[in-house]
Write an enzyme that holds these catalytic residues in place. Structure first.
Site, PDB file in Angstrom:
ATOM      1  N   HIS A 205      -3.573 -54.562  31.027  1.00 18.52           N
ATOM      2  CA  HIS A 205      -2.949 -54.145  32.291  1.00 18.52           C
ATOM      3  C   HIS A 205      -1.956 -53.018  32.051  1.00 18.52           C
ATOM      4  CE1 HIS A 205       0.016 -57.062  30.859  1.00 18.52           C
ATOM      5  NE2 HIS A 205       0.870 -56.705  31.798  1.00 18.52           N
TER       6      HIS A 205
ATOM      7  N   HIS B 110       1.314 -52.429  32.467  1.00 19.30           N
ATOM      8  CA  HIS B 110       2.745 -52.477  32.113  1.00 19.30           C
ATOM      9  C   HIS B 110       3.005 -51.785  30.779  1.00 19.30           C
ATOM     10  CE1 HIS B 110       3.404 -56.110  34.986  1.00 19.30           C
ATOM     11  NE2 HIS B 110       3.531 -54.951  35.606  1.00 19.30           N
TER      12      HIS B 110
ATOM     13  N   ASP C  15       4.953 -52.251  28.332  1.00 23.95           N
ATOM     14  CA  ASP C  15       5.041 -53.014  27.078  1.00 23.95           C
ATOM     15  C   ASP C  15       3.656 -53.359  26.536  1.00 23.95           C
ATOM     16  OD1 ASP C  15       5.040 -54.863  29.375  1.00 23.95           O
ATOM     17  OD2 ASP C  15       5.268 -56.456  27.892  1.00 23.95           O
ATOM     18  N   HIS C  16       2.601 -52.949  27.259  1.00 23.49           N
ATOM     19  CA  HIS C  16       1.223 -53.178  26.803  1.00 23.49           C
ATOM     20  C   HIS C  16       0.478 -51.890  26.480  1.00 23.49           C
ATOM     21  CE1 HIS C  16       1.274 -57.518  27.862  1.00 23.49           C
ATOM     22  NE2 HIS C  16       2.335 -57.066  28.511  1.00 23.49           N
TER      23      HIS C  16
ATOM     24  N   HIS D  54      -0.948 -61.533  37.772  1.00 26.06           N
ATOM     25  CA  HIS D  54       0.232 -60.845  37.206  1.00 26.06           C
ATOM     26  C   HIS D  54       0.276 -59.418  37.754  1.00 26.06           C
ATOM     27  CE1 HIS D  54       3.300 -59.853  34.245  1.00 26.06           C
ATOM     28  NE2 HIS D  54       2.556 -58.877  33.768  1.00 26.06           N
TER      29      HIS D  54
ATOM     30  N   ASP E  64      -0.896 -60.829  29.982  1.00 31.48           N
ATOM     31  CA  ASP E  64       0.204 -61.581  30.610  1.00 31.48           C
ATOM     32  C   ASP E  64      -0.317 -62.509  31.702  1.00 31.48           C
ATOM     33  OD1 ASP E  64       1.924 -60.223  28.962  1.00 31.48           O
ATOM     34  OD2 ASP E  64       2.877 -59.031  30.548  1.00 31.48           O
TER      35      ASP E  64
ATOM     36  N   HIS F 296       2.931 -62.393  24.628  1.00 32.40           N
ATOM     37  CA  HIS F 296       4.378 -62.576  24.456  1.00 32.40           C
ATOM     38  C   HIS F 296       4.703 -63.881  23.742  1.00 32.40           C
ATOM     39  CE1 HIS F 296       5.978 -59.250  26.959  1.00 32.40           C
ATOM     40  NE2 HIS F 296       4.877 -59.420  27.686  1.00 32.40           N
TER      41      HIS F 296
HETATM   42 FE    FE Z   1       4.083 -57.984  29.134  1.00 33.57          FE
HETATM   43 ZN    ZN Z   2       2.941 -57.441  32.060  1.00 37.27          ZN
END
Ligand code: FE
Ligand code: ZN
Length: 255
Positions: free
Chosen positions: A53, A55, A57-58, A111, A128, A166
Site C-alpha cells: 500500500h 503509506h 513507511d512501506h 487500512h 498493515d 510492524h
Molecule cells: Fe505501516
Molecule cells: Zn500503513
C-alpha cells in the site's frame, strides 16, 4: 527459501526473501539503507520489490532501491504508489524467475482502499491489514471491508507464515487480553512474545492457525468476543458491528 524481517524506521519490518543462490525480493521497503545493509551482509542480489500500500513507511525506500538495482516493482494501480512497473490486482498471479516463486495477489481494502496482499510459497505478506494479534487501523475503508479482507486471510492454509509489516504484537496482546482474557492460546502467545522481545527478537512471523486462535479481530464469531461486545451494551450485534466495536475500542486503548 531464506527469509528475514529487516527492522526499519521505528517499528517496521521489511521482509527480505532469497533462494540458495542469493536471488532476493523485498516487501514494503520503507527505507533503502537497512535493505542495502542486509543484502550486502549476505551477498544477496535484489531482483524484485513487492508493495502492499501507499503509506510512506512501506514505499519510502523504493526510489533509492530502483536506482541501485535492476528490479521489477509490483504494486496496485494506486497513483500514490511511485515508482512501479508492474501493476497487479485481485486474483493476479505473480511469477518470479529468481527466486523462483509464485504469489497470488489479494485485494484487501480496509487500512487503505487499494491495499493488496501477496500469498504463496507458505507466506502471507499482509502489510498493515493483519498484524500479529491485531489488525490495521481503518484509515480509508469500512469495518465491513476490513472484516471481509481478514475473512479471506483466515481461509488460507493454517501453516501459512503471517509476515506483517510492524512490530506491534506486545501492544496488541495487551488490548486482546482485555477483550478475551480467558483465551489460553492468547495467554500462551503473550508469554512467547514477552520472551522473544526480552531477547531482542522479532515476534513475527506467526502461524496463521495461531492468529486464528488468539487474534480478536479473527475471532468475531467466538463466544468470548460476542460476550465482550454484549458487555459494552451492544446486544444482538452483527459480526460487522462486533468487528467495528473491537476496532474502535483498540483505536482508543492505552495501556
Ligand atoms: Fe505501516
Ligand atoms: Zn500503513
Amino acid at each position: 527459501m531464506h527469509w528475514v524481517p529487516v527492522a526499519a524506521l521505528s517499528d517496521n519490518y521489511i521482509w527480505l526473501v532469497a533462494d540458495d543462490e542469493g536471488n532476493a525480493f523485498v516487501v514494503d521497503p520503507g527505507e533503502a539503507a537497512p535493505v542495502e545493509a542486509a543484502l550486502a551482509e549476505r551477498g544477496w542480489t535484489l531482483r524484485a520489490i513487492l508493495l502492499t500500500h501507499h503509506h510512506n513507511d512501506h514505499i519510502g525506500g523504493v526510489s533509492d532501491l530502483v536506482r541501485n538495482h535492476d528490479v521489477e516493482v509490483y504494486a496496485s494501480g494506486d497513483p500514490r504508489i511511485q515508482p512501479k512497473n508492474q501493476i497487479v490486482g485481485d486474483g493476479d498471479v505473480i511469477t518470479l524467475d529468481a527466486p523462483k516463486a509464485t504469489f497470488k495477489v489479494m485485494a484487501v481494502p480496509g487500512h487503505t482502499l487499494t491495499h493488496i496482499a501477496y500469498t504463496g510459497e507458505g507466506f502471507l505478506f499482509c502489510g498493515d491489514t493483519l498484524f500479529s494479534v491485531g489488525c490495521g487501523r481503518l484509515f480509508e475503508g469500512t469495518p465491513e471491508q476490513m472484516l471481509a479482507s481478514l475473512d479471506r486471510f483466515a481461509d488460507l492454509p493454517p501453516e501459512t507464515l503471517v509476515c506483517c509489516a510492524h512490530e506491534y504484537t506486545a501492544a496488541n496482546i495487551r488490548f486482546a487480553l482485555t477483550v478475551d482474557p480467558d483465551n489460553a492460546e492468547l495467554r500462551r502467545r503473550s508469554d512467547e512474545v514477552a520472551r522473544l522481545r526480552a531477547e531482542g527478537k522479532p515476534s513475527v512471523p506467526s502461524r496463521l492457525a495461531d492468529e486464528c486462535a488468539s487474534n480478536p479481530f479473527l475471532r468475531v464469531d467466538s463466544k468470548a468476543i460476542a460476550r465482550w461486545v454484549n458487555a459494552q451494551g451492544q446486544d444482538h450485534a452483527t459480526r460487522t458491528e462486533r468487528f467495528g466495536a473491537l476496532r474502535r475500542a483498540k483505536d482508543t486503548f492505552t495501556a
